[in-house]
Design an enzyme around this catalytic site. Structure first.
Site, PDB file in Angstrom:
ATOM      1  N   HIS A  80       0.833  -1.207   0.000  1.00 37.95           N
ATOM      2  CA  HIS A  80       0.000   0.000   0.000  1.00 37.95           C
ATOM      3  C   HIS A  80       0.869   1.259   0.000  1.00 37.95           C
ATOM      4  O   HIS A  80       1.957   1.290   0.573  1.00 37.95           O
ATOM      5  CB  HIS A  80      -0.996   0.010   1.159  1.00 37.95           C
ATOM      6  N   ASP A  82      -0.134   4.365   1.097  1.00 37.18           N
ATOM      7  CA  ASP A  82      -0.442   5.339   2.151  1.00 37.18           C
ATOM      8  C   ASP A  82       0.303   5.023   3.440  1.00 37.18           C
ATOM      9  O   ASP A  82       0.672   3.875   3.716  1.00 37.18           O
ATOM     10  CB  ASP A  82      -1.947   5.386   2.401  1.00 37.18           C
ATOM     11  N   ASP A 113       6.457   0.227   7.337  1.00 39.25           N
ATOM     12  CA  ASP A 113       5.050  -0.025   7.001  1.00 39.25           C
ATOM     13  C   ASP A 113       4.587   0.936   5.917  1.00 39.25           C
ATOM     14  O   ASP A 113       4.089   2.013   6.217  1.00 39.25           O
ATOM     15  CB  ASP A 113       4.203   0.133   8.257  1.00 39.25           C
ATOM     16  N   GLU A 147      -5.000   1.616   2.690  1.00 38.98           N
ATOM     17  CA  GLU A 147      -4.982   0.444   3.569  1.00 38.98           C
ATOM     18  C   GLU A 147      -5.040   0.863   5.030  1.00 38.98           C
ATOM     19  O   GLU A 147      -5.688   0.191   5.856  1.00 38.98           O
ATOM     20  CB  GLU A 147      -3.715  -0.383   3.304  1.00 38.98           C
ATOM     21  N   GLU A 148      -4.390   1.981   5.354  1.00 42.87           N
ATOM     22  CA  GLU A 148      -4.309   2.408   6.748  1.00 42.87           C
ATOM     23  C   GLU A 148      -5.633   2.926   7.305  1.00 42.87           C
ATOM     24  O   GLU A 148      -5.747   3.128   8.518  1.00 42.87           O
ATOM     25  CB  GLU A 148      -3.218   3.481   6.909  1.00 42.87           C
ATOM     26  N   GLU A 175       1.953  -7.617   3.076  1.00 42.01           N
ATOM     27  CA  GLU A 175       2.815  -7.223   4.184  1.00 42.01           C
ATOM     28  C   GLU A 175       2.742  -8.191   5.354  1.00 42.01           C
ATOM     29  O   GLU A 175       1.693  -8.744   5.675  1.00 42.01           O
ATOM     30  CB  GLU A 175       2.458  -5.826   4.658  1.00 42.01           C
ATOM     31  N   HIS A 373       4.034   2.667  12.848  1.00 43.75           N
ATOM     32  CA  HIS A 373       3.149   3.734  13.341  1.00 43.75           C
ATOM     33  C   HIS A 373       3.778   4.533  14.476  1.00 43.75           C
ATOM     34  O   HIS A 373       3.101   5.363  15.088  1.00 43.75           O
ATOM     35  CB  HIS A 373       1.797   3.186  13.791  1.00 43.75           C
TER      36      HIS A 373
END
Length: 401
Positions: A80, A82, A113, A147-148, A175, A373
């Site tokens: 992804h 984003d 990520d 995705e997030e 992932e 994150h």
């Protein structure tokens, strides 16, 4: 190796260029990501398509490497574009500068990520093409949005398009999770995500009185029951060392609102809980239990589920799944330690699995502080380059199934 030497590496340059694109929530403009991926596809002499499955501002970018037997089910290598928001004041490096220090640590949001995986796929394909490799199955390298924030306008919508159906997907790789040890975490399933919203009604009045059936008293009863259930899951983890967080159900109060001032008992309190349900939990019985607790509290509680995902069957890790056998053979040949686990969060794999297609989450990031994150997210340059070599082994193994 000094930072200057890492900076001259072509693959590191490509990775850092991608990291510098601030595709950060909210309100992402994906234009720069699309342009970057188009340039990468051109450098690999591979065709690229851009599809907008739901919203014009939410593109899915697909690079295609056609196989020698294109009628066979294809392989998706997904990532992804984003990334989650940042708190710049908490970072020691600018979050989208992709600074590299003398230890070779590359600091940027998305380093773990998961922008690293997207460009590692491309780096592996570059090496494979240079070696003259031709896949038997067609490979699609997909870059998806959002995705997030749940993937509703990304992979969830993409799998419903005619474009996706024509891809004839047989397997998807996506992932995995960063590992602080030398063990690679491999996701074969994901917990079921529910968002529970309670609207608790009750007697209103003056704050000096002991009024019956207040919203606060009712909410306290339900909260205690949910907390007791939460504690039972903590005990499960403590009592069985073979379990991981993905094997139990988590319940967390994330939002609470209500009331107008300190001396007024409110007629309504609202609470929202984030729930990640174990794939072994009886969903019907669990919902019934929640409703029973609300009745025991005195009733007058509206129950809503803003998000209520259905059970999705895990990807089988046995002889019935030839893609798993191929992946495992490649990992074994590389001598990697692998632990299959249920993903503690959710990824786009669940939308692939909902189509009845096996999907596995894997990351080559090991021996690295888990900063997904978190502030000062980083990935070491040598770890990144090693990941390209890992995918160089995995991709042909899958493509030749």
């Amino acid at each position: 190796m000094s930072a200057e030497k890492w900076e001259k590496n072509e693959e590191i340059q490509i990775f850092r260029e991608y990291l510098r694109i601030p595709s950060v929530h909210p309100n992402i403009d994906y234009t720069a990501c699309v342009e970057f991926i188009r340039r990468q596809a051109d450098s690999l002499n591979l065709p690229v398509d851009v599809v907008y499955p739901a919203v014009k501002s939410k593109p899915v970018v697909i690079i295609k490497w056609e196989g020698s037997q294109p009628k066979l089910p294809s392989i998706i290598l997904n990532s992804h574009m984003d990334v989650v928001p940042v708190f710049p004041e908490k970072w020691t490096h600018e979050p989208f500068s992709a600074d590299i220090d003398e230890e070779g640590r590359i600091f940027a949001r998305g380093a773990q990520d998961m922008k690293s995986v997207g460009t590692q796929y491309l780096g592996a394909i570059r090496l494979l093409k240079a070696d003259g490799f031709q896949p038997k199955r067609t490979l699609y390298v997909t870059f998806v949005p959002d995705e997030e924030i749940g993937g509703i306008h990304g992979m969830a919508a993409f799998v419903e398009t005619d474009f996706y159906k024509q891809m004839n997907v047989g397997f998807s790789l996506d992932e995995g999770g960063t590992s602080a040890s030398d063990v690679h975490h491999l996701f074969y399933a994901e917990r079921i995500r529910w968002i529970l919203k309670l609207k608790v009604g009750g007697t209103a009045g003056h704050g000096s009185l002991l009024l019956p059936d207040t919203a606060g008293v009712k909410f306290n009863y339900v909260l205690n029951k949910l907390t007791e259930f939460r504690e039972s899951q903590i005990q499960l983890l403590k009592n069985d060392q073979s379990l991981s967080i993905g094997d139990v159900t988590t319940v967390n109060l994330t939002q609470l609102s209500g009331g107008v001032q300190s001396n007024v008992v409110p007629p309504l309190l609202e609470a929202i809980f984030d729930m990640r349900l174990s794939i072994t939990l009886d969903l019907v019985a669990f919902e019934r239990q929640i409703r029973n607790w609300c009745e025991e509290a005195g009733g007058g509680i509206d129950i809503e589920f803003p998000l209520k995902e259905a059970y999705v069957a895990p990807t089988k890790l046995d002889d019935s799944n030839p893609y798993w056998l191929a992946l495992k053979a490649a990992l074994d040949e590389l001598g990697l330690k692998v632990k299959p686990i249920v993903c503690f969060a959710v990824t786009d794999c669940r939308f692939i699995r909902q189509q009845g297609t096996p999907a596995i989450g894997f990351s080559p990031i090991v021996n690295t502080a888990v900063l997904i994150h978190d502030h000062d997210e980083f990935l070491r340059a040598d770890n990144y380059l090693n990941g390209i070599q890992v995918y160089k082994k995995i991709i042909p193994s899958l493509a030749e199934v």
